[in-house]
Design a protein around this motif. Structure first.
Motif, PDB file in Angstrom:
ATOM      1  N   LEU A 287      19.582 -24.825 -20.218  1.00  0.00           N
ATOM      2  CA  LEU A 287      19.877 -24.721 -18.792  1.00  0.00           C
ATOM      3  C   LEU A 287      18.710 -25.236 -17.955  1.00  0.00           C
ATOM      4  N   VAL A 288      17.490 -24.855 -18.331  1.00  0.00           N
ATOM      5  CA  VAL A 288      16.290 -25.337 -17.643  1.00  0.00           C
ATOM      6  C   VAL A 288      16.160 -26.843 -17.783  1.00  0.00           C
ATOM      7  N   VAL A 289      16.438 -27.346 -18.988  1.00  0.00           N
ATOM      8  CA  VAL A 289      16.316 -28.780 -19.274  1.00  0.00           C
ATOM      9  C   VAL A 289      17.211 -29.602 -18.352  1.00  0.00           C
ATOM     10  N   PHE A 290      18.487 -29.235 -18.254  1.00  0.00           N
ATOM     11  CA  PHE A 290      19.417 -30.022 -17.456  1.00  0.00           C
ATOM     12  C   PHE A 290      19.112 -29.936 -15.962  1.00  0.00           C
ATOM     13  N   MET A 291      18.680 -28.772 -15.498  1.00  0.00           N
ATOM     14  CA  MET A 291      18.330 -28.619 -14.083  1.00  0.00           C
ATOM     15  C   MET A 291      17.139 -29.489 -13.720  1.00  0.00           C
ATOM     16  N   PHE A 292      16.114 -29.474 -14.556  1.00  0.00           N
ATOM     17  CA  PHE A 292      14.875 -30.192 -14.243  1.00  0.00           C
ATOM     18  C   PHE A 292      15.015 -31.695 -14.436  1.00  0.00           C
ATOM     19  N   TYR A 293      15.412 -32.114 -15.636  1.00  0.00           N
ATOM     20  CA  TYR A 293      15.489 -33.545 -15.931  1.00  0.00           C
ATOM     21  C   TYR A 293      16.530 -34.253 -15.069  1.00  0.00           C
ATOM     22  N   GLY A 294      17.653 -33.586 -14.820  1.00  0.00           N
ATOM     23  CA  GLY A 294      18.719 -34.218 -14.040  1.00  0.00           C
ATOM     24  C   GLY A 294      18.281 -34.606 -12.642  1.00  0.00           C
ATOM     25  N   THR A 295      17.653 -33.675 -11.923  1.00  0.00           N
ATOM     26  CA  THR A 295      17.230 -33.953 -10.555  1.00  0.00           C
ATOM     27  C   THR A 295      16.060 -34.930 -10.507  1.00  0.00           C
ATOM     28  N   VAL A 296      15.115 -34.795 -11.446  1.00  0.00           N
ATOM     29  CA  VAL A 296      13.961 -35.703 -11.477  1.00  0.00           C
ATOM     30  C   VAL A 296      14.408 -37.128 -11.760  1.00  0.00           C
TER      31      VAL A 296
ATOM     32  N   ASN B  91      16.828 -12.889 -22.010  1.00  0.00           N
ATOM     33  CA  ASN B  91      16.002 -12.725 -23.206  1.00  0.00           C
ATOM     34  C   ASN B  91      15.719 -11.246 -23.434  1.00  0.00           C
ATOM     35  N   LYS B  92      16.270 -10.724 -24.513  1.00  0.00           N
ATOM     36  CA  LYS B  92      16.151  -9.297 -24.809  1.00  0.00           C
ATOM     37  C   LYS B  92      14.709  -8.903 -25.094  1.00  0.00           C
ATOM     38  N   GLU B  93      13.953  -9.755 -25.797  1.00  0.00           N
ATOM     39  CA  GLU B  93      12.568  -9.432 -26.153  1.00  0.00           C
ATOM     40  C   GLU B  93      11.689  -9.312 -24.918  1.00  0.00           C
ATOM     41  N   VAL B  94      11.883 -10.201 -23.944  1.00  0.00           N
ATOM     42  CA  VAL B  94      11.086 -10.145 -22.721  1.00  0.00           C
ATOM     43  C   VAL B  94      11.435  -8.906 -21.909  1.00  0.00           C
ATOM     44  N   LEU B  95      12.714  -8.581 -21.823  1.00  0.00           N
ATOM     45  CA  LEU B  95      13.136  -7.385 -21.091  1.00  0.00           C
ATOM     46  C   LEU B  95      12.569  -6.118 -21.730  1.00  0.00           C
ATOM     47  N   GLU B  96      12.582  -6.076 -23.064  1.00  0.00           N
ATOM     48  CA  GLU B  96      12.021  -4.907 -23.762  1.00  0.00           C
ATOM     49  C   GLU B  96      10.516  -4.818 -23.559  1.00  0.00           C
ATOM     50  N   ALA B  97       9.833  -5.964 -23.555  1.00  0.00           N
ATOM     51  CA  ALA B  97       8.384  -5.980 -23.311  1.00  0.00           C
ATOM     52  C   ALA B  97       8.081  -5.507 -21.893  1.00  0.00           C
ATOM     53  N   LEU B  98       8.916  -5.920 -20.931  1.00  0.00           N
ATOM     54  CA  LEU B  98       8.738  -5.481 -19.543  1.00  0.00           C
ATOM     55  C   LEU B  98       8.951  -3.979 -19.418  1.00  0.00           C
ATOM     56  N   GLN B  99       9.948  -3.453 -20.113  1.00  0.00           N
ATOM     57  CA  GLN B  99      10.202  -2.013 -20.096  1.00  0.00           C
ATOM     58  C   GLN B  99       9.033  -1.239 -20.691  1.00  0.00           C
ATOM     59  N   ARG B 100       8.468  -1.750 -21.802  1.00  0.00           N
ATOM     60  CA  ARG B 100       7.318  -1.081 -22.412  1.00  0.00           C
ATOM     61  C   ARG B 100       6.117  -1.070 -21.480  1.00  0.00           C
ATOM     62  N   LEU B 101       5.915  -2.186 -20.779  1.00  0.00           N
ATOM     63  CA  LEU B 101       4.790  -2.271 -19.847  1.00  0.00           C
ATOM     64  C   LEU B 101       4.964  -1.302 -18.683  1.00  0.00           C
ATOM     65  N   LEU B 102       6.182  -1.218 -18.156  1.00  0.00           N
ATOM     66  CA  LEU B 102       6.450  -0.311 -17.032  1.00  0.00           C
ATOM     67  C   LEU B 102       6.285   1.144 -17.455  1.00  0.00           C
ATOM     68  N   LYS B 103       6.781   1.491 -18.640  1.00  0.00           N
ATOM     69  CA  LYS B 103       6.639   2.875 -19.147  1.00  0.00           C
ATOM     70  C   LYS B 103       5.178   3.231 -19.353  1.00  0.00           C
ATOM     71  N   LYS B 104       4.402   2.267 -19.830  1.00  0.00           N
ATOM     72  CA  LYS B 104       2.976   2.494 -20.066  1.00  0.00           C
ATOM     73  C   LYS B 104       2.251   2.831 -18.783  1.00  0.00           C
TER      74      LYS B 104
ATOM     75  N   PRO C 250      11.734 -18.278 -14.505  1.00  0.00           N
ATOM     76  CA  PRO C 250      11.428 -16.919 -14.991  1.00  0.00           C
ATOM     77  C   PRO C 250      12.655 -16.023 -15.048  1.00  0.00           C
ATOM     78  N   LEU C 251      13.602 -16.211 -14.134  1.00  0.00           N
ATOM     79  CA  LEU C 251      14.828 -15.403 -14.151  1.00  0.00           C
ATOM     80  C   LEU C 251      15.653 -15.714 -15.395  1.00  0.00           C
ATOM     81  N   ILE C 252      15.788 -17.002 -15.711  1.00  0.00           N
ATOM     82  CA  ILE C 252      16.572 -17.410 -16.872  1.00  0.00           C
ATOM     83  C   ILE C 252      15.937 -16.905 -18.164  1.00  0.00           C
ATOM     84  N   TYR C 253      14.613 -17.050 -18.262  1.00  0.00           N
ATOM     85  CA  TYR C 253      13.940 -16.691 -19.500  1.00  0.00           C
ATOM     86  C   TYR C 253      13.766 -15.184 -19.673  1.00  0.00           C
ATOM     87  N   THR C 254      13.883 -14.419 -18.599  1.00  0.00           N
ATOM     88  CA  THR C 254      13.741 -12.958 -18.722  1.00  0.00           C
ATOM     89  C   THR C 254      15.087 -12.252 -18.773  1.00  0.00           C
ATOM     90  N   LEU C 255      15.975 -12.566 -17.837  1.00  0.00           N
ATOM     91  CA  LEU C 255      17.256 -11.873 -17.781  1.00  0.00           C
ATOM     92  C   LEU C 255      18.130 -12.184 -18.992  1.00  0.00           C
TER      93      LEU C 255
END
Length: 309
Positions: free
Chosen positions: A244-253, A292-305, A285-290
């Motif tokens: 998704l990032v690839v097509f958005m970036f390369y297409g417009t450029v 991505n389960k691993e990033v969301l879990e890492a964010l949750q761990r950081l917030l709990k900490k 960042p929205l695409i890669y976090t929302l």
């Protein structure tokens, strides 16, 4: 009329023909800029504080986030200044610095997205050898090659562009100093510059897209063979985010840089530039976090900490 003397500065027309739109865009871009900074800083922070994210994939993602921070900081403060006040000028020195940094970061992103596609190819198609192939020294070398390629392209493309004889009015129909707008401002023969930029656009957009699509063709075959449904979903989630990032970036450029003087690029170039300088860095960042389960879990761990402290 051509001005062969050293230019004092340039007038960035941007969206000045729509003064009411400028005020609305100022607040929209301001909010987006805050979100871009917060989102990308969060990804960088998570990579460095969470051991679970210390993998090549997130190393390259942190590079992309750092790049997007620099990319937007090079362009958006100047854009906000132009949108808010009647002063639409940028000094020649400011334009030169912005051009060099902008081209360097844009070209680096073109190569970095290919590197990220290669990382996904190895992770999905060679899972048992992933840690052996994508070892830390190789990851650093690939990131270094991406940044060095961007710097080299910037030194060549920006230097050649700034040697053009610019028209005396110095009005750029854009909101930043970039190569296509400066080529359109030139009053002399720009055929060699256009040819050079077209070749660069092919090497940095069309060729990378071909390589990325080829790698994802192999990835699609490998995903079809994965027996675990959870493993298949994880592979599809991470790969679809990257695509998704690839097509958005390369297409417009590609639409702006492949042929800078065609009617479409001349009339709509600044809207496409707005997309890949504001919208794409916001969505990354929205695409890669929302998605991505691993990033969301890492964010949750950081917030709990921090909530426990």
């Amino acid at each position: 009329m051509t001005n062969t003397s050293f230019p004092v500065g340039f007038i960035l027309l941007g969206f000045s023909q729509w003064p009411q739109l400028e005020k609305v865009l100022f607040w929209i871009v301001s909010i987006f800029y805050i979100m871009i900074v917060f989102g990308n800083l969060t990804i960088i922070l998570l990579y460095y504080v969470d051991p679970c994210l210390c993998t090549p994939m997130y190393f390259f993602l942190s590079n992309l986030s750092f790049l997007e921070l620099c990319f937007t900081t090079t362009t958006l403060p100047q854009m906000l200044s132009n949108l808010w006040g009647p002063e639409k000028t940028i000094s020649y020195t400011g334009c030169v610095i912005q051009l060099f940094v902008f081209v360097c970061l844009g070209a680096t992103e073109c190569i970095l997205l290919v590197v990220m596609a290669f990382d996904r190819y190895v992770a999905v198609c060679q899972p048992l050898r992933y840690t052996i192939i994508m070892n830390p020294p190789l990851s650093w070398k690939l990131a270094f090659i991406a940044w060095l390629s961007g710097l080299t392209e910037s030194l060549i493309q920006s230097t050649v562009t700034l040697q053009l004889p610019f028209c005396s009015h110095h009005q750029l129909d854009d909101f930043l100093c970039e190569v296509p707008a400066l080529i359109r401002l030139a009053c002399g023969d720009t055929s060699s510059n256009e040819w050079q930029m077209t070749m660069a656009a092919v090497l940095l957009t069309i060729l990378p897209v071909g390589l990325i699509l080829t790698s994802y063709g192999y990835i699609a075959q490998a995903v079809g063979k994965i027996k675990s449904e959870e493993g298949r979903k994880k592979a599809i989630a991470t790969c679809s985010s990257h695509l998704l990032v690839v097509f958005m970036f390369y297409g417009t450029v590609a639409m702006v840089y492949t042929d800078p003087k065609n009617n479409f690029a001349s009339e709509h170039g600044k809207f496409l530039t707005f997309f890949y300088t504001v919208i794409t860095p916001l969505l990354n960042p929205l695409i890669y976090t929302l998605r991505n389960k691993e990033v969301l879990e890492a964010l949750q761990r950081l917030l709990k900490k921090y909530m426990r402290q």
